[in-house]
Write a protein that holds these residues in place. Structure first.
Motif, short mmCIF file in Angstrom:
data_model
loop_
_atom_site.label_atom_id
_atom_site.label_comp_id
_atom_site.label_asym_id
_atom_site.label_seq_id
_atom_site.Cartn_x
_atom_site.Cartn_y
_atom_site.Cartn_z
N TYR A 147 44.25 8.11 42.59
CA TYR A 147 43.02 8.90 42.57
C TYR A 147 41.82 8.02 42.95
O TYR A 147 41.03 8.37 43.83
N PHE A 148 41.70 6.87 42.27
CA PHE A 148 40.53 6.03 42.51
C PHE A 148 40.58 5.42 43.91
O PHE A 148 39.53 5.23 44.54
N ALA A 149 41.77 5.10 44.40
CA ALA A 149 41.89 4.56 45.76
C ALA A 149 41.48 5.61 46.80
O ALA A 149 40.84 5.29 47.80
N THR A 150 41.83 6.86 46.52
CA THR A 150 41.49 7.95 47.45
C THR A 150 39.98 8.12 47.58
O THR A 150 39.44 8.23 48.68
N VAL A 151 39.29 8.13 46.43
CA VAL A 151 37.83 8.31 46.48
C VAL A 151 37.14 7.04 46.99
O VAL A 151 36.01 7.11 47.51
N SER A 152 37.79 5.88 46.84
CA SER A 152 37.19 4.62 47.31
C SER A 152 37.37 4.43 48.81
O SER A 152 36.53 3.81 49.46
N PHE A 153 38.47 4.95 49.35
CA PHE A 153 38.81 4.69 50.75
C PHE A 153 37.72 5.15 51.71
O PHE A 153 37.40 4.47 52.69
N VAL A 154 37.12 6.31 51.44
CA VAL A 154 36.11 6.85 52.36
C VAL A 154 34.88 5.96 52.43
O VAL A 154 34.11 6.03 53.40
N THR A 155 34.65 5.12 51.43
CA THR A 155 33.47 4.25 51.44
C THR A 155 33.56 3.18 52.51
O THR A 155 32.56 2.55 52.85
N LEU A 156 34.77 2.94 53.03
CA LEU A 156 34.94 1.95 54.09
C LEU A 156 34.48 2.47 55.45
O LEU A 156 34.30 1.70 56.39
N ILE A 157 34.27 3.78 55.53
CA ILE A 157 33.94 4.40 56.81
C ILE A 157 32.49 4.16 57.19
O ILE A 157 32.17 3.82 58.34
N SER A 158 31.57 4.36 56.24
CA SER A 158 30.15 4.27 56.56
C SER A 158 29.34 3.97 55.31
O SER A 158 29.81 4.15 54.18
N LEU A 159 28.10 3.53 55.52
CA LEU A 159 27.19 3.27 54.41
C LEU A 159 26.80 4.55 53.71
O LEU A 159 26.53 4.55 52.50
N ASP A 160 26.76 5.65 54.45
CA ASP A 160 26.42 6.94 53.84
C ASP A 160 27.51 7.37 52.85
O ASP A 160 27.21 7.85 51.74
N LYS A 161 28.78 7.19 53.23
CA LYS A 161 29.89 7.51 52.31
C LYS A 161 29.85 6.60 51.08
O LYS A 161 30.13 7.04 49.97
N ARG A 162 29.51 5.35 51.31
CA ARG A 162 29.38 4.40 50.21
C ARG A 162 28.29 4.86 49.25
O ARG A 162 28.47 4.82 48.02
N ASP A 163 27.16 5.28 49.78
CA ASP A 163 26.04 5.73 48.95
C ASP A 163 26.44 6.93 48.10
O ASP A 163 26.13 6.99 46.90
N LYS A 164 27.15 7.89 48.69
CA LYS A 164 27.58 9.08 47.95
C LYS A 164 28.57 8.70 46.85
O LYS A 164 28.54 9.26 45.75
N PHE A 165 29.46 7.77 47.15
CA PHE A 165 30.42 7.30 46.15
C PHE A 165 29.69 6.68 44.96
O PHE A 165 30.01 6.94 43.80
N MET A 166 28.70 5.84 45.25
CA MET A 166 28.01 5.12 44.18
C MET A 166 27.14 6.06 43.34
O MET A 166 26.98 5.85 42.14
N LYS A 167 26.60 7.09 43.94
CA LYS A 167 25.84 8.08 43.16
C LYS A 167 26.74 8.74 42.11
O LYS A 167 26.29 9.05 41.01
#
Length: 589
Positions: free
Chosen positions: A444-464
């Motif tokens: 589960y956590f790997a799935t939600v973390s993986f998209v953060t490697l794509i872009s800074l915007d995905k990273r920002d949404k993950f961290m929120k």
């Protein structure tokens, strides 16, 4: 600019920098090992020895006021050595090929799945609450302001060790997943070392499942808290101590370096390293009295710089200050911390909610009762382990993340059993249900973390959604000029764009704060604002110094890495702070 909340490079580039840094550590370690530890030319020891010595060098430079300089030098040396030879990645490729060429079974499939999940988690954005306080906070503060506040000002910050200082290398290069991936790599290389020492695959599979089926491994593998790496160091030292029949200077020095390196990484390891260290010292004195002097030289190398730093931090230097500057009552408070309210030792094995599943060790220790005949090696490991646990019960913290070290020790103890008296393959199947639980959570956590490697915007949404107080502090940064010094009662100080004076707001912690010293520090820094969850400061020692509300946030939803721990709503307040009134507005009752 704060690179944790406003990163300047893409996530995949951050990960590439992390890989290069780890490759550099391994290559430097290999040069050391070839000359000094020829019988231990394994990647795990390459990684460990280079890291231990580099961390200690960084600490020595830190003591003498050259922290940023040594971090800059270390960063580019590691990049140089990482680029000129990427042998580690060739080795991993060879290991992977040899792994899949053999007959594929359920064990191999599960191992590959969990390691892939752990890899993705380890290169994801920062989200661990402790990391967002002092594990990232200490190195960032040093990089930005070159000096830490006195221990009277930031109590949790004074818990820092070599792990936090070493973590500054990745942060300097804007790679915030460096130390998290580093600890994952250390775990993989530790298993690779055991695979080369012990050729029996059934034993290796059992040990892997025994260790990885512990739910707390998810906590340890998913952040830069320096626990897993020093736990692996003490485990390797114990293994060598039990395994080697003849003690040579090479064995003694290696064990000494592993133990002293571990003790410098985090205060928690002083107890376990002392127990093992005394055993090694006794064995050394018995077999090679000359080698005893080498151990004492190592002791001076590792602990004298710490003593010098601590001496300059406290008004009255005592024996405990060789290891820490924190007051006894604060240390006692830390030792009383529990992840849940269950009675010890049940709190180590039973979660009080599904949301706290990653705070327990699991039930694999029950397998001890199925051993038909115990060997003298395993018996010695159990005696050492339970002796150290007894000391931890008196002086240490009773949490699963700390006790995972003892799970590792017992795990390698199983390696010394005769197959006639313990069916490794059968009991590996016994561990699969608990292992599956860990896989589900990690997937589960790997799935939600993986998209953060794509872009800074995905990273920002993950961290929120996942990084504690991220959204609230991001809002605060937009309200206050980054040039203003602020006081913060929020914990995730690493996200602020401002220079922050932490005010640890928990009443349990606040009572240990030396308020007069704190006020003197405020006079030096002249803060303009205080950021808090509070909507009033009644009876607070700074109540009369705090002015009107400057800004009130919208309502935020509590962010947490655990989906079962979200949903709570909160808002924060930014108050004016009247630094010019500090001579008469404080209340020390």
């Amino acid at each position: 600019m704060n690179s944790l909340i406003n990163p300047t490079i893409q996530p995949l580039l951050q990960t590439l920098i992390t890989f290069i840094l780890c490759s550099g550590i391994l290559n430097i370690g290999r040069l050391i090992n070839k000359n000094f530890f020829k019988n231990y030319n394994y990647y795990f020891f390459d990684l460990s020895i280079a890291t231990i010595f580099l961390s200690q060098i960084i600490f020595i430079f830190f003591v003498f006021g050259f922290f940023k300089e040594i971090i800059i030098i270390s960063s580019y040396i590691l990049i140089f050595f990482g680029i000129i030879n990427v042998d580690i990645f060739k080795k991993i490729k060879i290991l992977f090929k040899s792994f899949i060429k053999k007959k594929i079974d359920i064990f191999k499939i599960l191992i590959l799945v969990i390691l892939l999940c752990f890899l993705i988690i380890s290169i994801g954005p920062p989200s661990m609450a402790d990391a967002l306080d002092y594990h990232f906070g200490v190195p960032l503060y040093l990089l930005n302001y070159l000096k830490l506040p006195n221990q009277d000002i930031w109590l949790h910050g004074s818990l820092f060790g070599n792990g936090e200082l070493f973590n500054a290398i990745g942060l300097y290069l804007n790679s915030d997943n460096f130390f998290t991936f580093f600890q994952f790599l250390a775990l993989v290389l530790f298993f690779e070392f055991l695979k080369n020492k012990e050729k029996d695959n059934s034993k290796l599979n059992f040990l892997f499942f025994f260790i990885i089926s512990s739910p707390v491994i998810l906590f340890l593998i998913s952040g830069p808290k320096p626990l897993l790496f020093p736990q692996l160091l003490t485990t390797a030292a114990l293994y060598i101590f039990i395994k080697e029949k003849k003690f040579k200077i090479e064995n003694i020095l290696l064990i000494g370096i592993l133990l002293m390196g571990s003790a410098q990484y985090k205060l928690s390891f002083i107890l376990s390293c002392t127990v093992l260290g005394l055993l090694v010292l006794a064995q050394t004195f018995k077999n090679d009295k000359k080698a005893t002097s080498y151990l004492f030289l190592l002791l001076i190398l590792f602990f004298l710089p710490k003593s010098i730093y601590n001496f300059n931090q406290v008004s009255e230097f005592g024996l405990i200050n060789i290891f820490t500057t924190l007051p006894d009552n604060f240390l006692n408070n830390l030792s009383n911390f529990r992840d849940n309210d269950f009675f010890y030792p049940f709190n180590l094995f039973i979660p009080n909610s599904f949301g706290s599943i990653t705070t327990i060790l699991g039930f694999q220790l029950l397998l001890l009762i199925f051993i038909k005949k115990i060997t003298k090696e395993f018996k010695l490991i159990l005696i050492i382990t339970f002796l150290t646990i007894a000391l931890h019960f008196i002086f240490g913290q009773q949490t699963a993340k700390i006790y995972f070290e003892f799970l590792l020790w017992i795990g390698i103890g199983f390696y010394f059993l005769n197959k006639k008296y313990f069916n490794y393959k059968f009991f590996t199947y016994f561990l699969i249900p608990q292992f599956i639980l860990v896989i589900i959570v990690s997937f589960y956590f790997a799935t939600v973390s993986f998209v953060t490697l794509i872009s800074l915007d995905k990273r920002d949404k993950f961290m929120k959604k996942n990084s504690f107080e991220y959204e609230a502090i991001k809002w605060s940064n937009n309200q206050i000029s980054s040039n203003d010094v602020i006081i913060s009662e929020l914990r995730s100080n690493v996200f602020f764009a401002n220079e922050v004076i932490p005010l640890e707001s928990s009443e349990n912690i606040l009572r240990f704060l030396k308020t007069k010293e704190y006020v003197e520090y405020l006079k030096q820094k002249n803060p303009k604002f205080i950021v808090s969850y509070k909507n009033n400061f009644n009876d607070h020692f700074l109540a009369e110094c705090i002015g009107s509300v400057y800004k009130t946030s919208d309502i935020f939803e509590k962010s947490s890495r655990n989906p079962f721990n979200t949903g709570e709503k909160y808002k924060i307040y930014i108050y004016h702070f009247n630094s010019d009134k500090l001579n008469y507005c404080t209340n020390f009752k």
